[in-house]
Design a protein around this motif. Sequence first.
Motif, short mmCIF file in Angstrom:
data_model
loop_
_atom_site.label_atom_id
_atom_site.label_comp_id
_atom_site.label_asym_id
_atom_site.label_seq_id
_atom_site.Cartn_x
_atom_site.Cartn_y
_atom_site.Cartn_z
N ARG A 131 63.86 35.33 66.80
CA ARG A 131 64.36 34.31 67.73
C ARG A 131 64.26 34.77 69.17
O ARG A 131 64.09 33.96 70.08
CB ARG A 131 65.79 33.93 67.37
N ALA A 169 60.74 34.11 70.01
CA ALA A 169 60.53 32.68 70.21
C ALA A 169 61.13 32.19 71.52
O ALA A 169 60.72 31.17 72.06
CB ALA A 169 61.15 31.89 69.05
N GLY A 170 62.13 32.92 72.02
CA GLY A 170 62.79 32.47 73.24
C GLY A 170 64.03 31.65 72.96
O GLY A 170 64.60 31.03 73.85
N LEU A 171 64.45 31.63 71.69
CA LEU A 171 65.65 30.86 71.34
C LEU A 171 66.92 31.68 71.56
O LEU A 171 68.00 31.13 71.61
CB LEU A 171 65.57 30.41 69.88
N PRO A 207 61.06 28.88 75.72
CA PRO A 207 60.16 28.85 74.55
C PRO A 207 58.88 28.06 74.81
O PRO A 207 57.80 28.45 74.36
CB PRO A 207 61.00 28.16 73.48
N ARG A 208 59.01 26.95 75.54
CA ARG A 208 57.85 26.08 75.70
C ARG A 208 56.73 26.73 76.49
O ARG A 208 55.58 26.30 76.43
CB ARG A 208 58.25 24.75 76.34
N MET A 266 56.67 27.81 65.68
CA MET A 266 57.61 28.44 64.76
C MET A 266 57.84 27.54 63.56
O MET A 266 57.96 26.33 63.71
CB MET A 266 58.92 28.71 65.50
N PHE A 319 60.57 26.96 60.63
CA PHE A 319 61.96 27.33 60.37
C PHE A 319 62.26 27.32 58.88
O PHE A 319 61.63 26.60 58.10
CB PHE A 319 62.90 26.35 61.06
N ALA A 339 63.37 22.10 59.81
CA ALA A 339 63.68 21.54 61.12
C ALA A 339 62.75 20.40 61.51
O ALA A 339 62.33 20.29 62.66
CB ALA A 339 63.65 22.64 62.18
N SER A 367 54.32 17.88 69.40
CA SER A 367 54.14 18.87 70.46
C SER A 367 52.97 18.51 71.37
O SER A 367 53.00 18.77 72.56
CB SER A 367 53.93 20.26 69.85
N ARG A 376 52.95 21.09 61.53
CA ARG A 376 53.42 20.92 62.90
C ARG A 376 53.08 22.15 63.73
O ARG A 376 52.75 22.06 64.90
CB ARG A 376 54.94 20.71 62.86
N ARG A 383 49.25 22.73 66.87
CA ARG A 383 49.30 23.17 68.27
C ARG A 383 48.26 24.22 68.59
O ARG A 383 48.01 24.52 69.75
CB ARG A 383 50.67 23.77 68.58
#
Lengths: 365, 298
Positions: A47, A50-52, A72-73, A79, A81, A85, A99, A146, A150
């Motif tokens: 995480r 990921a930047g969470l 995160p963006r 990611m 989950f 999610a 995205s 998903r 990207r």
Amino acid sequence: MATVSLEKLVKRYGAVEVVHGIDLDVADREFIALVGPSGCGKSTTLRMIAGLEPISGGNLRIGGKIVNDLPPRSRNLAMVFQSYALYPHMTVRENMGFSLKIAGQTPEEIAPRVEEAAKTLDLTHLLDRRPSQLSGGQRQRVAMGRAIVRQPEVFLFDEPLSNLDAKLRTQMRVEIKKLHAKVQSTVIYVTHDQVEAMTLADRIVIMRDGHIEQVGTPEDVFQRPNSKFVAGFIGSPPMNLKDAEIADGHVVFSSGDRLPLPSRFRDRVTAGQRVTFGLRPDDLYPAGHGIHSGEDADVYRHDLHVILTEPLGNETLVFSDFGGAEWVGRMLNPRRLVSGEALPFCFDLSQAHLFDGETGKTLRG
Amino acid sequence: MKGWRPPAPFLLLLPAIVVLAAVVIVPLILSLYSSFTPFRLTQPASLYTFVGFRNYARILADREFWTAFGRTVLLLTVALNVEMLLGLGLAMLVEKATSGQRLLRTIMMFPMMFSPILVGFQFKFMFNDNIGLVNNALQSLGLTDQAIPWLIDGSLAFTAILVAEIWSSTSVFAILILAGLLAMPKEPIEAARVDGCTPWQTFRYVTWPFIMPFAYIAMTIRSLDVARAYDIVKIMTDGGPAKRTELIWTLVSRTAYADARMGLANAMAYVAILLSILFTVYFFRKLAAARTQIAAEW
């Protein structure tokens, strides 16, 4: 180029430090698995990548650039989950294209990429359904779709298969492996399932209590565990690990039972030293029902009484008593055993491990 | 003698049927019937004169009624939208609170604990042009040296009523939306952040669709409330000055009790109820659609 480097990465929640300055370099296109028991900090580490979760100390580089403070963006990663999610109010198509839509692409640009990902994952016929109308395995594939739509530089997987049943998990494992071969991105995969880690990863990172215990290829961590913890964690059923003491060239167990000290450890231990002796079930087998990998001289034969068996069809796990503790052996080409039966067993000592009784570190050179 | 015996289920339900008939069905039918008569409380015999749709025809042509009707719709629209926005904001702030959230939730519900009559009196005092807090504050801050006639000027009075309505009922929205936010799974929000959403986009595309049903529940409840808005207006302005804050229900009660024209008032009431039903049906539809959209399991 999407290398990921963790430099003395620290995570603190208030005064509690949960990840203690870990270092790790992930090469471009490498598949890295982070494994460890629950609470070892593997998901937290993911995480942070990921930047969470904000990073409390140290640096995180993606493609050489420090990204500690990027949201995160801006990190160009995708990611998957554990709970998938998915966006419940969007169809599979919208979920997968979301995205790209956010990135400002037109519907004409999005459609072919979604179609392609759907084809890869065999989701084409489900594109207009909503997540609530899908089974667990299908949702899992949508979550992966998903991510791949990207075409990110780095894929992060957070225990993606743990909500699936055993059969589906095996199937998806193969899918993920194929997918990695195809998309050629860097993958960081968190799991508590060592089989997933072993089968998927180029390198495995074993974590414990916020530290990295060992980093290595699946063969490395299986055959040359650095510590008692890694030895016990990797491999199923787990390695037999028994406390013992060294005395006149033997490993002596609490009951007084003894095994000859394997030759490669002869110079590494001193008499009276407390050690932990480790032997994989594969290296403890009824005579004639196993394969020994070393010299014949390294095989120690001893009669053991069968306590319990677990027949698995192609093999049988045999539980027996030795040195005051229970040992698991593996019997190939099994025949029916009855409990209480005495059998000649082979201890393949060329494959044995010794760990320091205090530090748990390996005594191998 | 063996006569006809009513079936057992009917017999067992009979007490309930009798009570319901006495307190709901009979009054309902009676009031509906009276809306077709020129019934005046002062002339009981007028109840027996059937005039058909004359009352309704009169209402349809009555400017005063349509003004009150329009004002009610305006109040409903403005109040619901402002309450929704404020409630959403409040709920999102409280949801972010890391400690003391229970306390904040309780405090948030305070306005709901007061009778609308008391709220009306309180705001009537606050907006009083001579001794009210609002003018006092404005004058002390040097923003004006006038005594602003809050409850005397028509549109200012309408605003004052709106403020009182909104103050007393924003918490309905806040509580329900907060419930939605707390029930919402956190992973889709994280997924959206990784998928490249800015905080605003995360709200717009992920959070909002999820809490929309909760907002519509609040809307439905509140649309019933506002469509029967009477107490606060009655206390603060009583429909005045010169009927400039007259809402449907103040008009109905004035017609029924002050003018004693019960038949006409009942006709008005039925039109007003129709309005309520329309609003409720509208929000129910929206709610159902939003629920299917997020595939809610309730």
